[in-house]
Design an enzyme around this catalytic site. Structure first.
Site, PDB file in Angstrom:
ATOM      1  CG  ASP A  67     -23.571  66.585  27.194  1.00 41.45           C
ATOM      2  OD1 ASP A  67     -23.229  65.861  28.158  1.00 41.45           O
ATOM      3  OD2 ASP A  67     -23.343  66.278  26.007  1.00 41.45           O
ATOM      4  CB  SER A  68     -25.107  64.968  32.566  1.00 40.22           C
ATOM      5  OG  SER A  68     -24.286  65.914  33.251  1.00 40.22           O
ATOM      6  CG  ASP A 106     -19.909  68.155  28.356  1.00 40.50           C
ATOM      7  OD1 ASP A 106     -18.740  67.864  28.069  1.00 40.50           O
ATOM      8  OD2 ASP A 106     -20.628  67.428  29.079  1.00 40.50           O
ATOM      9  CD  GLU A 138     -20.066  62.672  24.445  1.00 46.80           C
ATOM     10  OE1 GLU A 138     -20.482  61.885  23.565  1.00 46.80           O
ATOM     11  OE2 GLU A 138     -20.737  62.979  25.448  1.00 46.80           O
ATOM     12  CD  GLU A 205     -19.677  58.289  30.516  1.00 49.90           C
ATOM     13  OE1 GLU A 205     -20.820  58.043  30.965  1.00 49.90           O
ATOM     14  OE2 GLU A 205     -19.393  59.338  29.901  1.00 49.90           O
TER      15      GLU A 205
END
Length: 290
Positions: A67-68, A106, A138, A205
């Site tokens: 999703d970056s 994602d 996440e 991360e």
């Protein structure tokens, strides 16, 4: 990996046709870690387009449709505004452009947090529309039940702990996590919870290195670091950061090229030729035959 090149008559673009080989699978990724040891670290990069997937695929075990893309492709301020439609479109492109790597997509913010049932519907949609093999979400302990729910229903899940960008508003920024004893303990508990819930791998991360090392030693599934530790079972970077497409990148990024600068210089040469009327030449124009 050997490839031959054929012309796609619909687009007039040279596209690689892969030599026959088996695509990486979730069990194969999980099996890379045996008795707590990964002899050959896992290689993962983000990809968002067909052509980038084609170029990265022979070198990677996993391609992450991150999703970056919200920031990298669409210029958004964070990953929070990313939609299911964005992820589905780019995920399908990456799957079409790859033949070897496991494709993980994602789940965007708001598509899975409300309940395991919501997460299942969102994940099922993404896998159906993209052809990807797994989803990534996440969160730690709060998402353990959802990971177990999805895994039990045939949807492989890659977890993501530590710095979780979708929670940037709650975290107050993108700084490294785990600096306090309480926060370090929470990250460790999160990692243990998602591993026990059945994730096949997890991204760690932006945490202090000893935390990532401890998690890697404690969990049975492979860990993939980004701003974490070389002792993780694999590594991932945003491909545009790694290629040097942006002037400013996070501290944990190693730039392997300065592609942004080279593209700008190349565009400058093209612009100069156009203004000087030295492009196109006879080699790039059509004339009557005979």
């Amino acid at each position: 990996m050997s490839t031959t090149y054929t012309i796609d008559t619909a687009t007039s673009r040279a596209n690689p046709t892969p030599a026959p080989m088996k695509r990486m699978t979730v069990p194969a990724i999980r099996a890379r870690k045996q008795n707590g040891v990964t002899a050959e670290p896992l290689v993962m990069l983000t990809a968002y387009t067909v052509r980038m997937a084609q170029l990265l695929d022979p070198h990677c075990d996993i391609l992450l449709v991150g999703d970056s893309l919200g920031q990298v492709i669409y210029g958004l301020p964070s990953t929070v505004p990313v939609s299911m439609e964005m992820m589905a479109a780019h995920g399908a492109a990456v799957t079409r452009g790859s033949w070897h790597s496991l494709v993980v997509i994602d789940m965007p913010f708001g598509s899975y947090e409300a309940s395991p049932e919501q997460a299942f519907l969102s994940a099922a949609r993404l896998l159906k529309e993209t052809g990807a093999a797994a989803v990534k979400l996440e969160g730690g302990q709060a998402m353990a039940a959802t990971i177990a729910f999805l895994s039990a229903r045939g949807i492989p899940v890659m977890a993501h702990v530590g710095l979780t960008p979708q929670a940037v508003n709650a975290l107050g920024g993108y700084g490294a996590r785990g600096r306090s004893e309480a926060e370090a303990g929470k990250i460790m508990a999160d990692a243990t919870a998602v591993a026990e819930a059945g994730c096949f791998a997890m991204v760690i991360e932006g945490v202090l290195e000893p935390i990532a090392t401890a998690i890697t030693a404690a969990v049975a599934c492979p860990t993939i670091g980004i701003g974490a530790s070389a002792e993780c079972d694999g590594q991932v970077l945003v491909v545009d950061d790694m290629l040097g497409m942006f002037d400013r990148v996070p501290r944990f990024v190693k730039k392997y090229d300065e592609l942004g600068q080279r593209i700008a210089e190349t565009a400058g040469r093209y612009a100069a030729d156009v203004r000087a009327r030295t492009f196109p030449t006879a080699d790039q124009t059509y004339r009557a035959k005979g």
